[in-house]
Design an enzyme around this catalytic site. Structure first.
Site, PDB file in Angstrom:
ATOM      1  N   MET A  30      -0.991  -9.349  -9.388  1.00  0.00           N
ATOM      2  CA  MET A  30      -1.381  -8.583  -8.618  1.00  0.00           C
ATOM      3  C   MET A  30      -2.718  -8.365  -7.037  1.00  0.00           C
ATOM      4  O   MET A  30      -3.003  -7.324  -6.728  1.00  0.00           O
ATOM      5  CB  MET A  30      -1.028  -6.554  -8.858  1.00  0.00           C
ATOM      6  CG  MET A  30       0.104  -6.485  -9.877  1.00  0.00           C
ATOM      7  SD  MET A  30       0.465  -5.107  -9.841  1.00  0.00           S
ATOM      8  CE  MET A  30      -0.688  -3.679 -10.705  1.00  0.00           C
ATOM      9  N   GLY A  31      -3.138 -10.000  -7.903  1.00  0.00           N
ATOM     10  CA  GLY A  31      -4.040  -9.947  -6.786  1.00  0.00           C
ATOM     11  C   GLY A  31      -5.522  -9.305  -7.518  1.00  0.00           C
ATOM     12  O   GLY A  31      -5.581  -9.372  -8.794  1.00  0.00           O
ATOM     13  N   GLY A  32      -6.597  -9.665  -6.759  1.00  0.00           N
ATOM     14  CA  GLY A  32      -7.805  -9.351  -7.594  1.00  0.00           C
ATOM     15  C   GLY A  32      -7.878 -10.389  -8.531  1.00  0.00           C
ATOM     16  O   GLY A  32      -8.385  -9.525  -9.502  1.00  0.00           O
ATOM     17  N   HIS A  37      -7.699 -13.547 -15.230  1.00  0.00           N
ATOM     18  CA  HIS A  37      -6.376 -14.946 -14.693  1.00  0.00           C
ATOM     19  C   HIS A  37      -6.422 -15.984 -13.743  1.00  0.00           C
ATOM     20  O   HIS A  37      -5.239 -17.126 -14.306  1.00  0.00           O
ATOM     21  CB  HIS A  37      -6.050 -13.939 -13.408  1.00  0.00           C
ATOM     22  CG  HIS A  37      -5.424 -12.428 -12.573  1.00  0.00           C
ATOM     23  ND1 HIS A  37      -7.301 -11.549 -12.149  1.00  0.00           N
ATOM     24  CD2 HIS A  37      -5.667 -11.431 -12.883  1.00  0.00           C
ATOM     25  CE1 HIS A  37      -6.382 -10.858 -12.528  1.00  0.00           C
ATOM     26  NE2 HIS A  37      -5.562 -10.345 -12.804  1.00  0.00           N
ATOM     27  N   GLN A 153       3.358  -4.498 -22.263  1.00  0.00           N
ATOM     28  CA  GLN A 153       3.506  -5.266 -21.088  1.00  0.00           C
ATOM     29  C   GLN A 153       4.739  -6.343 -21.630  1.00  0.00           C
ATOM     30  O   GLN A 153       5.481  -7.143 -21.058  1.00  0.00           O
ATOM     31  CB  GLN A 153       2.681  -5.467 -19.892  1.00  0.00           C
ATOM     32  CG  GLN A 153       3.305  -6.565 -18.830  1.00  0.00           C
ATOM     33  CD  GLN A 153       2.463  -6.703 -17.487  1.00  0.00           C
ATOM     34  OE1 GLN A 153       2.107  -5.388 -16.926  1.00  0.00           O
ATOM     35  NE2 GLN A 153       1.644  -7.835 -17.327  1.00  0.00           N
ATOM     36  N   SER A 185     -10.639  -7.224 -16.343  1.00  0.00           N
ATOM     37  CA  SER A 185      -9.243  -6.485 -15.452  1.00  0.00           C
ATOM     38  C   SER A 185     -10.253  -6.521 -13.610  1.00  0.00           C
ATOM     39  O   SER A 185     -10.946  -5.732 -14.179  1.00  0.00           O
ATOM     40  CB  SER A 185      -9.520  -4.971 -16.273  1.00  0.00           C
ATOM     41  OG  SER A 185      -8.904  -4.029 -15.483  1.00  0.00           O
TER      42      SER A 185
HETATM   43  O1  PAF Z   1      -0.387  -8.052 -15.420  1.00  0.00           O
HETATM   44  C1  PAF Z   1       0.621  -7.548 -14.218  1.00  0.00           C
HETATM   45  O2  PAF Z   1      -0.783  -7.934 -13.372  1.00  0.00           O
HETATM   46  C2  PAF Z   1       1.694  -6.991 -13.304  1.00  0.00           C
HETATM   47  O3  PAF Z   1       1.643  -6.086 -13.766  1.00  0.00           O
HETATM   48  C3  PAF Z   1       2.417  -8.181 -13.228  1.00  0.00           C
HETATM   49  C4  PAF Z   1       3.215  -8.978 -13.937  1.00  0.00           C
HETATM   50  C5  PAF Z   1       2.183  -9.289 -11.881  1.00  0.00           C
HETATM   51  C6  PAF Z   1       3.612  -7.305 -12.618  1.00  0.00           C
HETATM   52  O4  PAF Z   1       3.154  -6.175 -11.407  1.00  0.00           O
END
Ligand code: PAF
Length: 281
Positions: A30-32, A37, A153, A185
């Site tokens: 979701m960017g940021g 990441h 998730q 995060s």
């Molecule tokens: O973990 C995340 O950043 C989000 O939940 C994802 C997997 C990109 C789905 O929007």
């Protein structure tokens, strides 16, 4: 780095790789973007010939009153980080591109979607599953990489892939931590200076709980102690000690254990977990 906004254009571009039997990995975000990441990106690059990173702040996974509108966006920085890492493709779809037929409130994620974070964030996993399935349908990746900080998730996505029989392999990367062990995060930037100093106590208490279980203390006792310690500094949403494979109660000594928790610190919600086995079992 090629940037696509349209799924048709992206699919057309990926076709030549697929026709040449090249492996494609997808890193949905979701960017940021932060170092956590970038570890997902590194793993994707190690696995596949071509890596697609998507940036889409998915409205369906935010509950009413959450931070959808204010979710940190820094596209210039995200882009620079991805170019620096040699990413092949960045996909930045619009809401219409992802949800051409509208969104669903009853996307089935099974009982695992109702517990822990699911109990506090109604429809959250429903929204995550919807967007991830759609991204898989567009990119048709051979691999997709997720972080273990979002452990629930991760399991839900694995079960989605199994249930709808997708051929993508779900890969994960260990939680990346700041030097004081706070899990990385995007939402950490919401913390005030005072709360940022306090935040590492979260992982510290989870680590103490792990050590107590390893020393043979009963799970119930450890859970109660950790809950009461955490409540001194944080508003605790939940803390559970569960079987790490399916997030159910632990019934054997050999089970892989997860200590998993969500807390609030000021207006910021933090999640974290530790996965381990008891020694000598
Ligand atoms: O973990 C995340 O950043 C989000 O939940 C994802 C997997 C990109 C789905 O929007």
């Amino acid at each position: 780095m090629k940037i696509f906004e349209s799924s048709d254009d992206l699919q057309f571009f990926l076709e030549s790789y697929k026709n040449n039997h090249k492996k494609v990995a997808l890193v949905p975000t979701m960017g940021g973007l932060h170092d956590g990441h970038l570890k997902l990106v590194e793993k994707a690059q190690a696995l596949a010939d071509v890596v697609v990173v998507s940036i889409f702040v998915n409205p369906t996974q935010f509950s009413k009153g959450e931070d959808f509108e204010s979710y940190p966006k820094n596209f210039t920085n995200d882009k620079a980080l991805l170019v620096d890492r040699g990413i092949d493709i960045l996909f930045i779809p619009s809401k219409n591109e992802i949800y051409p037929n509208g969104t669903l409130l009853n996307y089935e994620v099974g009982p695992m979607g109702q517990i822990l974070c699911g109990a506090f964030r109604p429809f959250h996993f429903n929204g995550v599953a919807q967007v991830v399935k759609r991204l898989f349908d567009i990119v048709k990746p051979d691999y997709s990489v997720f972080g273990e900080k979002d452990y629930q998730q991760l399991l839900i996505i694995k079960s989605l892939v199994k249930n709808v029989d997708l051929s993508v392999s779900i890969e994960s990367v260990a939680t990346q931590r700041e030097s004081d062990n706070l899990a990385m995060s995007t939402r950490n930037q919401y913390l005030s200076i005072k709360n940022r100093k306090k935040a590492p106590l979260f992982y510290k208490q989870l680590s103490k709980a792990k050590a107590a279980i390893e020393q043979g203390d009963s799970i119930e006792l450890v859970k109660q102690k950790a809950l009461s310690k955490l409540s001194v500094d944080f508003e605790v949403e939940y803390l559970e000690v569960l079987n790490a494979n399916n997030l159910t109660q632990i019934v054997t000594n050999t089970a892989e254990i997860i200590i998993i928790s969500a807390i609030r610190l000021g207006d910021t919600r933090l999640i974290d977990n530790i996965v381990f086995r008891r020694p000598n079992v």
